[in-house]
Write a protein that holds these residues in place. Structure first.
Motif, short mmCIF file in Angstrom:
data_model
loop_
_atom_site.label_atom_id
_atom_site.label_comp_id
_atom_site.label_asym_id
_atom_site.label_seq_id
_atom_site.Cartn_x
_atom_site.Cartn_y
_atom_site.Cartn_z
N UNK A 8 0.86 -0.94 -0.04
CA UNK A 8 -0.18 -0.03 0.06
C UNK A 8 0.89 1.35 0.13
N UNK A 9 0.32 2.31 -0.52
CA UNK A 9 1.11 3.72 -0.39
C UNK A 9 1.59 3.98 1.15
N UNK A 10 0.80 3.69 2.13
CA UNK A 10 1.35 3.80 3.46
C UNK A 10 2.64 2.81 3.79
N UNK A 11 2.45 1.58 3.55
CA UNK A 11 3.79 0.69 3.75
C UNK A 11 4.76 1.39 2.97
N UNK A 12 4.67 1.82 1.82
CA UNK A 12 5.89 2.13 1.03
C UNK A 12 6.18 3.55 1.65
N UNK A 16 10.19 4.53 3.56
CA UNK A 16 10.74 5.36 3.08
C UNK A 16 11.27 6.48 3.99
N UNK A 17 10.21 6.77 4.74
CA UNK A 17 10.44 7.54 6.42
C UNK A 17 11.35 7.01 6.79
N UNK A 18 11.37 5.68 6.90
CA UNK A 18 12.55 5.05 7.92
C UNK A 18 13.96 5.12 7.33
N UNK A 19 13.88 4.97 5.77
CA UNK A 19 15.22 5.11 5.00
C UNK A 19 15.76 6.62 5.44
N UNK A 20 14.89 7.51 5.17
CA UNK A 20 15.52 9.03 5.29
C UNK A 20 15.39 9.64 6.51
N UNK A 21 14.88 8.99 7.44
CA UNK A 21 14.54 9.30 8.88
C UNK A 21 14.05 10.75 9.18
N UNK A 22 12.76 10.84 8.37
CA UNK A 22 11.92 11.99 8.46
C UNK A 22 10.62 11.51 8.33
N UNK A 23 9.63 11.98 9.16
CA UNK A 23 8.07 11.61 9.45
C UNK A 23 7.34 12.62 8.55
N UNK A 24 6.72 12.41 7.70
CA UNK A 24 5.78 13.34 7.06
C UNK A 24 4.74 13.69 7.77
N UNK A 25 4.31 15.02 7.91
CA UNK A 25 3.34 15.40 8.50
C UNK A 25 2.00 15.11 7.43
N UNK A 26 2.31 15.28 6.06
CA UNK A 26 1.20 14.98 5.04
C UNK A 26 1.84 14.23 4.04
N UNK A 27 1.53 12.73 4.18
CA UNK A 27 2.24 11.82 3.41
C UNK A 27 1.83 11.77 1.99
N UNK A 31 3.95 10.39 -1.24
CA UNK A 31 3.36 9.77 -2.15
C UNK A 31 3.45 10.09 -3.71
N UNK A 32 3.45 11.68 -3.76
CA UNK A 32 3.53 11.98 -4.97
C UNK A 32 5.07 11.85 -5.31
N UNK A 33 5.68 12.40 -4.67
CA UNK A 33 7.25 11.94 -4.73
C UNK A 33 7.73 10.52 -5.27
N UNK A 34 7.11 9.66 -4.94
CA UNK A 34 7.36 8.17 -5.21
C UNK A 34 6.52 7.93 -6.30
N UNK A 35 5.81 8.54 -7.06
CA UNK A 35 5.02 8.48 -8.39
C UNK A 35 5.90 8.99 -9.68
N UNK A 36 6.35 7.92 -10.16
CA UNK A 36 7.14 8.21 -11.32
C UNK A 36 6.07 8.53 -12.60
N UNK A 103 12.74 -0.35 -4.35
CA UNK A 103 11.59 -1.01 -3.88
C UNK A 103 10.16 -0.25 -3.62
N UNK A 104 10.31 1.07 -3.57
CA UNK A 104 9.06 1.78 -2.96
C UNK A 104 8.39 2.82 -4.09
N UNK A 105 9.33 2.80 -5.40
CA UNK A 105 8.86 3.81 -6.23
C UNK A 105 7.80 3.23 -6.97
N UNK A 106 6.66 3.85 -7.48
CA UNK A 106 5.79 3.66 -8.36
C UNK A 106 5.94 3.90 -9.47
N UNK A 107 6.46 2.94 -10.32
CA UNK A 107 7.02 3.18 -11.83
C UNK A 107 5.82 3.21 -12.76
#
Length: 154
Positions: A8-12, A16-27, A31-36, A103-107
């Protein structure tokens, strides 16, 4: 269908938040950033036919600004050469793959793997998303850049 593509988008976003160590206020921004470009998954933000490219433009500008500011403050020479190397697509591609972001980009459904260009654009888009989500806080972007080893060579 792989396990990654069924996430799901939330799982992705959580990965990603864990990888970059930043928690988004507005996910939705993440989601838009991950959508190619070419991926039609709805992300909760106004639909953009070019995917994450607008966010990537913001991320590229912020990345370059931070690199120039840091170089200027530290009185480094050759700021322009370092900025060009660090903000280059090959460097951003390498950083993205090292972090496991593919692994998390929506291609685009017509693609089977994340291309180098899509990876570089996504890394920039993530930086742009952090900048917007943090109310344009350069320090928040700088912290993510540090986590990704994207800054001045030590």
């Amino acid at each position: 269908m792989s396990a990654m593509s069924s996430m799901s988008l939330d799982e992705r976003a959580a990965f990603v938040e864990n990888i970059i160590q930043y928690a988004f206020t507005n996910r939705a921004i993440l989601y838009e950033a991950l959508r190619a470009a070419g991926n039609l998954v709805l992300t909760g933000r106004p639909h953009r036919s070019d995917g994450n490219k607008d966010l990537a433009l913001i991320g590229d500008a912020v990345l370059r600004l931070i690199l120039v500011m840091d170089g200027y403050e530290a009185n480094f020479g050759r700021i322009d050469q370092t900025v060009q190397a660090q903000a280059s697509n090959p460097n951003l591609t390498q950083i993205g793959f090292q972090a496991g972001l593919e692994n998390f980009i929506l291609i685009n459904p017509s693609q089977s793997t994340v291309s180098n260009n899509v990876m570089a654009t996504t890394v920039e888009a993530i930086l742009g998303a952090v900048y917007l989500d943090s109310d344009m806080n350069v320090q928040a972007v700088r912290a993510v850049m540090a986590v990704l080893n994207l800054g001045w060579p030590v």
